[in-house]
Design a protein around this motif. Structure first.
Motif, PDB file in Angstrom:
ATOM      1  N   GLU A 198       0.808  -1.216   0.000  1.00 35.73           N
ATOM      2  CA  GLU A 198       0.000   0.000   0.000  1.00 35.73           C
ATOM      3  C   GLU A 198       0.847   1.274   0.000  1.00 35.73           C
ATOM      4  OE1 GLU A 198       0.199  -1.460   4.328  1.00 35.73           O
ATOM      5  OE2 GLU A 198      -0.034  -2.299   2.320  1.00 35.73           O
ATOM      6  N   ASN A 199       2.136   1.152   0.337  1.00 42.10           N
ATOM      7  CA  ASN A 199       3.014   2.334   0.366  1.00 42.10           C
ATOM      8  C   ASN A 199       4.120   2.248  -0.675  1.00 42.10           C
ATOM      9  OD1 ASN A 199       1.822   3.882   2.508  1.00 42.10           O
ATOM     10  ND2 ASN A 199       2.581   2.343   3.948  1.00 42.10           N
ATOM     11  N   LEU A 200       3.906   1.440  -1.697  1.00 42.58           N
ATOM     12  CA  LEU A 200       4.929   1.266  -2.725  1.00 42.58           C
ATOM     13  C   LEU A 200       5.208   2.549  -3.495  1.00 42.58           C
ATOM     14  CD1 LEU A 200       6.742  -0.897  -3.995  1.00 42.58           C
ATOM     15  CD2 LEU A 200       4.909  -1.376  -5.620  1.00 42.58           C
ATOM     16  N   SER A 201       4.215   3.441  -3.547  1.00 35.56           N
ATOM     17  CA  SER A 201       4.394   4.686  -4.297  1.00 35.56           C
ATOM     18  C   SER A 201       5.473   5.579  -3.695  1.00 35.56           C
ATOM     19  CB  SER A 201       3.073   5.458  -4.357  1.00 35.56           C
ATOM     20  OG  SER A 201       2.597   5.723  -3.060  1.00 35.56           O
ATOM     21  N   TYR A 202       5.861   5.323  -2.436  1.00 32.85           N
ATOM     22  CA  TYR A 202       6.917   6.120  -1.809  1.00 32.85           C
ATOM     23  C   TYR A 202       8.297   5.802  -2.385  1.00 32.85           C
ATOM     24  CZ  TYR A 202       3.845   8.051   1.778  1.00 32.85           C
ATOM     25  OH  TYR A 202       2.865   8.745   2.428  1.00 32.85           O
ATOM     26  N   ALA A 203       8.387   4.740  -3.189  1.00 27.55           N
ATOM     27  CA  ALA A 203       9.678   4.395  -3.787  1.00 27.55           C
ATOM     28  C   ALA A 203      10.179   5.512  -4.686  1.00 27.55           C
ATOM     29  CB  ALA A 203       9.562   3.088  -4.570  1.00 27.55           C
ATOM     30  N   SER A 204       9.276   6.097  -5.495  1.00 24.29           N
ATOM     31  CA  SER A 204       9.691   7.187  -6.382  1.00 24.29           C
ATOM     32  C   SER A 204      10.056   8.437  -5.594  1.00 24.29           C
ATOM     33  CB  SER A 204       8.587   7.504  -7.399  1.00 24.29           C
ATOM     34  OG  SER A 204       7.418   7.951  -6.758  1.00 24.29           O
ATOM     35  N   THR A 205       9.383   8.657  -4.455  1.00 25.69           N
ATOM     36  CA  THR A 205       9.733   9.799  -3.599  1.00 25.69           C
ATOM     37  C   THR A 205      11.125   9.612  -3.013  1.00 25.69           C
ATOM     38  OG1 THR A 205       7.399  10.097  -3.028  1.00 25.69           O
ATOM     39  CG2 THR A 205       9.018  11.171  -1.619  1.00 25.69           C
ATOM     40  N   ALA A 206      11.414   8.391  -2.521  1.00 26.22           N
ATOM     41  CA  ALA A 206      12.739   8.106  -1.966  1.00 26.22           C
ATOM     42  C   ALA A 206      13.812   8.271  -3.032  1.00 26.22           C
ATOM     43  CB  ALA A 206      12.768   6.683  -1.397  1.00 26.22           C
ATOM     44  N   GLN A 207      13.507   7.816  -4.245  1.00 23.16           N
ATOM     45  CA  GLN A 207      14.472   7.961  -5.335  1.00 23.16           C
ATOM     46  C   GLN A 207      14.719   9.433  -5.651  1.00 23.16           C
ATOM     47  OE1 GLN A 207      13.217   6.830  -9.312  1.00 23.16           O
ATOM     48  NE2 GLN A 207      15.195   5.868  -9.700  1.00 23.16           N
TER      49      GLN A 207
END
Length: 560
Positions: A198-207
């Motif tokens: 459910e929080n996979l979208s934070y991967a692009s933020t971390a990148q």
């Protein structure tokens, strides 16, 4: 990038990201239920960050930050350092060092499929825990750290010579970028299992946060502290003849950073073997699946979009900063403008990520495209109208504050448009990528995106020199006499700092009769506008309406 879009009942209308252990039945059930794991699964569309997700995001930011260090050096700093002694054509040769980021698709299946779970240290009888991603990240970061330390010992010998060996420098940084690109494959794949669904979208933020921070540290911050003028003007009360931070010292500090983080990762961070899983397919199967992905008509269309989408502002990205310095804009002032820009990009990048979702997920990317075309035109006007920095008596004068502010505002807003595009397309890649083959799908999409920015760059830089007509002349009485090129330097160019110094030493001064920058950038903008209206815009509208299932292919491991 918190997600607040409510669920929809329309099947397959949004992307669904699943861990590598989930089956095709899970995918079908998820799409039929109308929930997108990217955006959370509760009724209010709100996702909470658990402690494990926060730790995972911090780790991803650190790993992407390390990746940004060699990337910032290769993509940003080195062209500025080399421009003092080499021509635009030579810098075009050095730009080949960035190609591994555009070719990493070739070996990404190897990274995704080959790994070891542990390694026994010879003679010490110690068993070190590795895993599917750490098998690659740990040794690669150790190698990069060692290379940075070795380069720190020879930085002056490579750069502080009359004519630096551009081929040797290109080979060294090509190797550095090659390892950084390989680390990127492993980290992209790890992100899919480190974070909860459910929080996979934070991967692009971390990148975005990590990579941008590392990049700006190696590019903007380093150039500022490496500039004698910047240090004397903004950081010292007593002027000195050397900078606060040399290239050798920065490389050494970076090497220690790599060593510290990698040691912690090796001994204190255990990879979740159950969640990371085994390679679902052997190496041959991964390559076969990748080829079948590339055969999908809409994937081929998306690849073509990526390959042509950066032509319009390629000259602006590659040459404008160098041209401003050539015109007389101090490196210390340029460094200050980008330092001002850095905090804006971290904050605005978060906002850009929030816009890249829903049925119009590519809209921010398209808006950023149009904005960057506009800034390419604005940059040409700024360079053309750049005020003289030489007084009538030959002394150097500062540019007006209003013009400095104009450049600073243009830099911030132009970088924001670039960030909107980067975050927008990264978030879209995360939505459509198939987690079954981990980092390979993401790498396929990111590779063609990077290739769209690297393949035109050597041609653009070469074109600037090709279209430029410059000469070194000396005044004899009432006549201007051209000095033979061999008296200036071996190449006869009169645009680099070295060429200008050689011309001045020969008793002449450089005259640029035709500046190839304006011709090259103008051609790029026109091509970019034509491609945008005639191809990218209509095709992008079609692609973003496709369901997640349209981006998947059947494999031997799951049903069609």
């Amino acid at each position: 990038m918190p997600s607040k879009r409510a669920s929809t009942k329309k099947p397959d209308s949004h992307s669904v990201d699943l861990s590598a252990t989930q089956s095709a039945d899970d995918l079908k059930a998820a799409t039929q239920n109308g929930s997108s794991t990217l955006d959370g699964g509760n009724e209010k569309g709100h996702t909470e960050l658990h402690a494990a997700d926060i730790k995972a995001i911090v780790l991803l930011v650190i790993l992407y930050f390390l990746q940004g260090i060699p990337v910032g050096l290769a993509f940003g700093t080195m062209p500025f350092l080399l421009k003092a002694r080499l021509s635009y054509s030579d810098i075009g040769i050095f730009s080949l060092a960035t190609y591994p980021y555009s070719l990493k698709l070739l070996w990404s299946p190897i990274v995704d499929s080959c790994f070891v779970n542990s390694w026994r240290v010879p003679f010490l009888n110690i068993n070190l825990s590795l895993g599917r991603r750490k098998s690659w990240i740990v040794p690669i970061q150790l190698i990069v750290g060692a290379m940075l330390y070795a380069l720190s010992e020879h930085a002056d010998a490579l750069l502080l010579v009359e004519m630096p060996n551009v081929y040797l420098i290109t080979a060294l940084f090509f190797t550095l970028v090659l390892f950084a690109a390989t680390q990127d494959i492993a980290v992209d794949g790890w992100a899919l299992t480190l974070l909860s669904d459910e929080n996979l979208s934070y991967a692009s933020t971390a990148q975005t946060v990590g990579l941008n921070t590392g990049y700006f540290l190696s590019f903007t911050v380093f150039l500022a502290f490496n500039s004698v003028e910047f240090c004397n003007k903004y950081m010292r009360t007593i002027p000195l003849e050397y900078p606060i931070l040399s290239l050798g010292a920065y490389l050494k500090l970076s090497a220690l950073c790599f060593l510290f983080v990698t040691t912690w990762l090796l001994f204190f961070k255990k990879e979740d073997a159950e969640r990371s899983g085994k390679a679902d397919m052997d190496l041959r199967s991964v390559y076969d699946t990748m080829m079948r992905i590339c055969k999908l008509k809409h994937v081929q269309t998306f690849i073509i979009i990526h390959l042509v989408a950066k032509i319009g502002f390629q000259a602006n990205d590659a040459v404008t900063g160098l041209k401003l310095v050539e015109k007389g804009f101090g490196k210390e002032d340029l460094a200050l403008t980008v330092l001002i820009d850095f905090p804006f990009q971290i904050i605005l990048g978060y906002l850009a990520a929030r816009w890249s979702k829903g049925d119009n997920a590519l809209r921010p990317w398209l808006v950023g495209y149009v904005a960057r075309l506009g800034f390419a035109i604005t940059s040409m006007a700024i360079v053309a109208g750049f005020p003289s920095t030489t007084a009538s008596d030959g002394s150097k004068v500062a540019i007006p504050l209003s013009y400095f502010l104009l450049i600073a505002v243009t830099t911030v807003t132009s970088s924001f448009a670039s960030t909107v595009q980067f975050v927008g397309i990264s978030a879209y890649h995360t939505q459509i990528a198939d987690p079954l083959i981990g980092g390979t799908y993401m790498t396929l999409l990111n590779t063609v995106s990077n290739l769209g920015g690297t393949w035109p760059r050597p041609l653009v830089l070469k074109s600037v020199d090709l279209f430029t007509n410059s000469r070194c002349s000396v005044t004899l009485g009432d006549k201007m006499v051209e000095i033979l090129p061999k008296l200036v330097n071996n190449s006869g160019e009169c645009t680099s700092d070295l060429g200008k110094s050689a011309c001045k030493a020969a008793g002449g001064h450089c005259i640029i009769e035709r500046d190839g920058y304006f011709i090259t950038s103008g051609i790029c903008v026109v091509l970019g506008a034509i491609v945008m209206v005639g191809f990218i815009l209509p095709k992008a509208r079609q692609l973003q309406k496709l369901p997640a299932a349209a981006w998947r292919v059947s494999t031997d491991k799951r049903s069609a």
